[in-house]
Scaffold this active site. Sequence first.
Site, PDB file in Angstrom:
ATOM      1  N   ASP A 146     -14.849  31.746  69.312  1.00 33.33           N
ATOM      2  CA  ASP A 146     -15.496  32.461  68.209  1.00 33.33           C
ATOM      3  C   ASP A 146     -14.472  33.347  67.516  1.00 33.33           C
ATOM      4  O   ASP A 146     -13.855  34.206  68.156  1.00 33.33           O
ATOM      5  CB  ASP A 146     -16.643  33.294  68.791  1.00 33.33           C
ATOM      6  CG  ASP A 146     -17.280  34.199  67.759  1.00 33.33           C
ATOM      7  OD1 ASP A 146     -17.146  33.908  66.550  1.00 33.33           O
ATOM      8  OD2 ASP A 146     -17.916  35.189  68.164  1.00 33.33           O
ATOM      9  N   ASN A 176     -15.187  35.259  64.654  1.00 38.29           N
ATOM     10  CA  ASN A 176     -15.713  36.359  63.829  1.00 38.29           C
ATOM     11  C   ASN A 176     -16.736  37.239  64.541  1.00 38.29           C
ATOM     12  O   ASN A 176     -17.457  38.001  63.902  1.00 38.29           O
ATOM     13  CB  ASN A 176     -16.305  35.808  62.523  1.00 38.29           C
ATOM     14  CG  ASN A 176     -17.472  34.864  62.793  1.00 38.29           C
ATOM     15  OD1 ASN A 176     -17.824  34.629  63.960  1.00 38.29           O
ATOM     16  ND2 ASN A 176     -18.081  34.330  61.757  1.00 38.29           N
ATOM     17  N   ASP A 231     -19.578  36.682  66.021  1.00 34.60           N
ATOM     18  CA  ASP A 231     -21.036  36.488  65.970  1.00 34.60           C
ATOM     19  C   ASP A 231     -21.564  35.798  67.230  1.00 34.60           C
ATOM     20  O   ASP A 231     -22.742  35.449  67.319  1.00 34.60           O
ATOM     21  CB  ASP A 231     -21.460  35.717  64.711  1.00 34.60           C
ATOM     22  CG  ASP A 231     -20.922  34.294  64.680  1.00 34.60           C
ATOM     23  OD1 ASP A 231     -20.197  33.904  65.639  1.00 34.60           O
ATOM     24  OD2 ASP A 231     -21.203  33.560  63.713  1.00 34.60           O
ATOM     25  N   ASP A 270     -16.448  28.631  66.310  1.00 37.82           N
ATOM     26  CA  ASP A 270     -16.357  28.187  64.914  1.00 37.82           C
ATOM     27  C   ASP A 270     -15.027  27.490  64.644  1.00 37.82           C
ATOM     28  O   ASP A 270     -14.168  27.391  65.519  1.00 37.82           O
ATOM     29  CB  ASP A 270     -16.569  29.376  63.964  1.00 37.82           C
ATOM     30  CG  ASP A 270     -15.716  30.576  64.373  1.00 37.82           C
ATOM     31  OD1 ASP A 270     -14.534  30.367  64.690  1.00 37.82           O
ATOM     32  OD2 ASP A 270     -16.247  31.716  64.403  1.00 37.82           O
ATOM     33  N   ASP A 304     -17.662  13.545  65.168  1.00 38.78           N
ATOM     34  CA  ASP A 304     -18.820  13.041  65.920  1.00 38.78           C
ATOM     35  C   ASP A 304     -19.920  12.829  64.891  1.00 38.78           C
ATOM     36  O   ASP A 304     -20.318  13.774  64.194  1.00 38.78           O
ATOM     37  CB  ASP A 304     -19.237  14.113  66.940  1.00 38.78           C
ATOM     38  CG  ASP A 304     -20.144  13.572  68.036  1.00 38.78           C
ATOM     39  OD1 ASP A 304     -20.907  12.635  67.758  1.00 38.78           O
ATOM     40  OD2 ASP A 304     -20.094  14.118  69.153  1.00 38.78           O
ATOM     41  N   ASP A 329     -22.623   8.759  67.665  1.00 39.88           N
ATOM     42  CA  ASP A 329     -23.648   9.230  68.587  1.00 39.88           C
ATOM     43  C   ASP A 329     -24.813   8.233  68.661  1.00 39.88           C
ATOM     44  O   ASP A 329     -25.244   7.707  67.630  1.00 39.88           O
ATOM     45  CB  ASP A 329     -24.168  10.575  68.045  1.00 39.88           C
ATOM     46  CG  ASP A 329     -25.214  11.204  68.941  1.00 39.88           C
ATOM     47  OD1 ASP A 329     -24.837  11.737  69.992  1.00 39.88           O
ATOM     48  OD2 ASP A 329     -26.411  11.157  68.592  1.00 39.88           O
ATOM     49  N   GLU A 357     -21.366   5.731  71.550  1.00 40.01           N
ATOM     50  CA  GLU A 357     -22.125   6.180  72.723  1.00 40.01           C
ATOM     51  C   GLU A 357     -23.179   5.119  73.010  1.00 40.01           C
ATOM     52  O   GLU A 357     -24.132   4.957  72.260  1.00 40.01           O
ATOM     53  CB  GLU A 357     -22.782   7.530  72.431  1.00 40.01           C
ATOM     54  CG  GLU A 357     -23.341   8.154  73.699  1.00 40.01           C
ATOM     55  CD  GLU A 357     -24.422   9.183  73.430  1.00 40.01           C
ATOM     56  OE1 GLU A 357     -24.622  10.044  74.293  1.00 40.01           O
ATOM     57  OE2 GLU A 357     -25.088   9.119  72.383  1.00 40.01           O
ATOM     58  N   HIS A 382     -20.266  17.097  77.075  1.00 37.28           N
ATOM     59  CA  HIS A 382     -21.215  18.186  76.779  1.00 37.28           C
ATOM     60  C   HIS A 382     -22.634  17.896  77.265  1.00 37.28           C
ATOM     61  O   HIS A 382     -23.494  18.765  77.151  1.00 37.28           O
ATOM     62  CB  HIS A 382     -21.217  18.437  75.276  1.00 37.28           C
ATOM     63  CG  HIS A 382     -21.713  17.237  74.511  1.00 37.28           C
ATOM     64  ND1 HIS A 382     -21.015  16.050  74.457  1.00 37.28           N
ATOM     65  CD2 HIS A 382     -22.846  17.039  73.822  1.00 37.28           C
ATOM     66  CE1 HIS A 382     -21.703  15.179  73.757  1.00 37.28           C
ATOM     67  NE2 HIS A 382     -22.815  15.735  73.355  1.00 37.28           N
TER      68      HIS A 382
HETATM   69  C1  NOJ Z   1     -26.174  12.180  72.483  1.00 39.34           C
HETATM   70  C2  NOJ Z   1     -25.437  13.476  72.379  1.00 39.34           C
HETATM   71  O1  NOJ Z   1     -24.280  13.422  73.154  1.00 39.34           O
HETATM   72  C3  NOJ Z   1     -26.396  14.551  72.801  1.00 39.34           C
HETATM   73  O2  NOJ Z   1     -25.783  15.803  72.971  1.00 39.34           O
HETATM   74  C4  NOJ Z   1     -27.506  14.609  71.801  1.00 39.34           C
HETATM   75  O3  NOJ Z   1     -28.497  15.514  72.228  1.00 39.34           O
HETATM   76  C5  NOJ Z   1     -28.171  13.236  71.597  1.00 39.34           C
HETATM   77  N1  NOJ Z   1     -27.225  12.156  71.532  1.00 39.34           N
HETATM   78  C6  NOJ Z   1     -28.986  13.228  70.337  1.00 39.34           C
HETATM   79  O4  NOJ Z   1     -28.167  13.215  69.206  1.00 39.34           O
END
Ligand code: NOJ
Length: 565
Positions: free
Chosen positions: A21, A23, A25, A29, A98, A199, A256, A331
């Site tokens: 981060d 700034n 908040d 970012d 992404d 994605d 993915e 993630h």
């Molecule tokens: C896969 C992503 O990696 C995930 O974080 C997301 O919640 C879902 N697709 C929906 O876009």
Amino acid sequence: MNPKWWKESVVYQIYPISFMDSNGDGIGDLRGIMSKLDYLQNLGIDVIWVCPIYKSPNHDNGYDISDYCDIMKEFGTMDDFDRLLQEMHLRGMKLMMDLVLNHTSHEHPWFIESRSSKDNPKRDYYIWRKGKNGGPPNNWESYFSGSVWELDPQTDEYYLHLYSKFQPDLNWDNPVVIDKLHEMVQWWLKKGIDGFRFDAVAHIVKTEGFPDALNPGGTQTVRAYDMFSNLANVHTLLQNLHDQVLYFYDIMTVGETSGLGPEQALDYVGDGRRELNMTFQFEHMFLDAASAGSGKWDVVPWSLLELKKIISNWQTVLHNRGWNANYLCNHDQPRSVSRFGNDLFYRIPSAKMLATFTHMLEGTPYIYQGEEIGMTNIAFDSIDDYRDVETLNYYEEKRSKGLPEAEIMGAIHKKSRDNARTPMQWDDGDEGGFTTGVPWIKVNSNYMEINAANAVKDPDSIYNYYKKLIELRKKHKVIVYGDYKLLLPEDTEIYVYTRTLEDQQLLVILNFFEREPVFELPPEITPGTLELLISNYTPQKEENLSYLKLRPYEARVYLRRLYSV
Ligand code: NOJ
């Protein structure tokens, strides 16, 4: 071996909201990312994959896009983005965006129009159906709990959302939608970005007629899943995207695509398919799920034999025919050292061992932010400290069904996506140096010990071990292109494999647990021919390589020349 820059690269994944981060908040970012480029360059990273940064109301941290050509205000501006890209290119690094093509946010202007009336010209941009017998059009369940259908009172019809109700699925049967998406992809490519992670791309096509599923669950390998995953037409659509747009740029692409094995993956990544360069496979991510149909929350111990079987299959089937994306964390997954290593007593050696594993396989290695310093899972006591929509929906659903709080929280501690989403730990200052404000999600309290500043300074740190692994990749082509062969397939403690390219061979020895098993060198390998490239322990004096007692989580990589005279 068909050399390509994206095969020789190492990718680092940034989850921007939790990275840095700038700034105060409490939200990471773009300027924050910019301030850490030197750290990543020093590590040796070639490509940065940045999770979605587009304008979004943030119900799923950016995976709900409300404007594909604008930046989320919390993350900065388009000028910040342009500067970030420029700064990365100046350092010789590439940027992979992404991109979510399966759905948008419910706040996307297309959806706002689409839901406004049945005869709106954009009605058909999304998937609308009438209800059945007073309920939703079919029994499919969404990834984030509940039905995939949401009734919209405005027109008394249901729209489909495989994820949360704030993420309506786009209708890829509509050629106008496809044109708009192609146009947008091209817009980003013209800016000079270097690739895409697509994605949920396996889901852009749904079974015609939306029939009920025998087993409605939306998880891996159960029926409803098959009705919206990896269907034949996905390939036609991807080939069109490739031929009409992607083909004209020197980029890397990764899709993915859960729910498939390597033979099926070849349909996406096979040489000559004109679709994607790589896919993320999920088979090893389900190793600790109780059963195929139980979903991710029902956790059991994973087995090394299974891991070997899955990875070896991907390594051999894709060799010379496609390309692997190797990862243990992202993630959406728990932290790798907490899940596959030992974050209690052997955090450092086990994190290094796991790094050796992914970096010595054939394929492109992906490092998830914080993995390079051995960040661990989080276990908040209260659900109030969790932020992830999937976790919160799961909690609500199970509570409403009367499951005991402790049982639900136990599963959340192991599997919540927030395990990987606590802020990056930069130093031992307040909030781990992530922000000067209040972070959007609490920092893991172990930041005093586990942080990047300590790791960079310490020559024996996990970070500096990764750095060495990456340097080795640049030096030895066999690490990138060598043919994989599994040794000791039945050994339940040690994972051993070779990688061979022309007259060079790697011998990778990994002790996956804390016991001290013995590795016996195969008789055809003479100890004197082995050169140690890297290890997470200092070799003992006068050790007998033919009969090597491994220390807990020990990893060794040897190089030898075949046919030496
Ligand atoms: C896969 C992503 O990696 C995930 O974080 C997301 O919640 C879902 N697709 C929906 O876009």
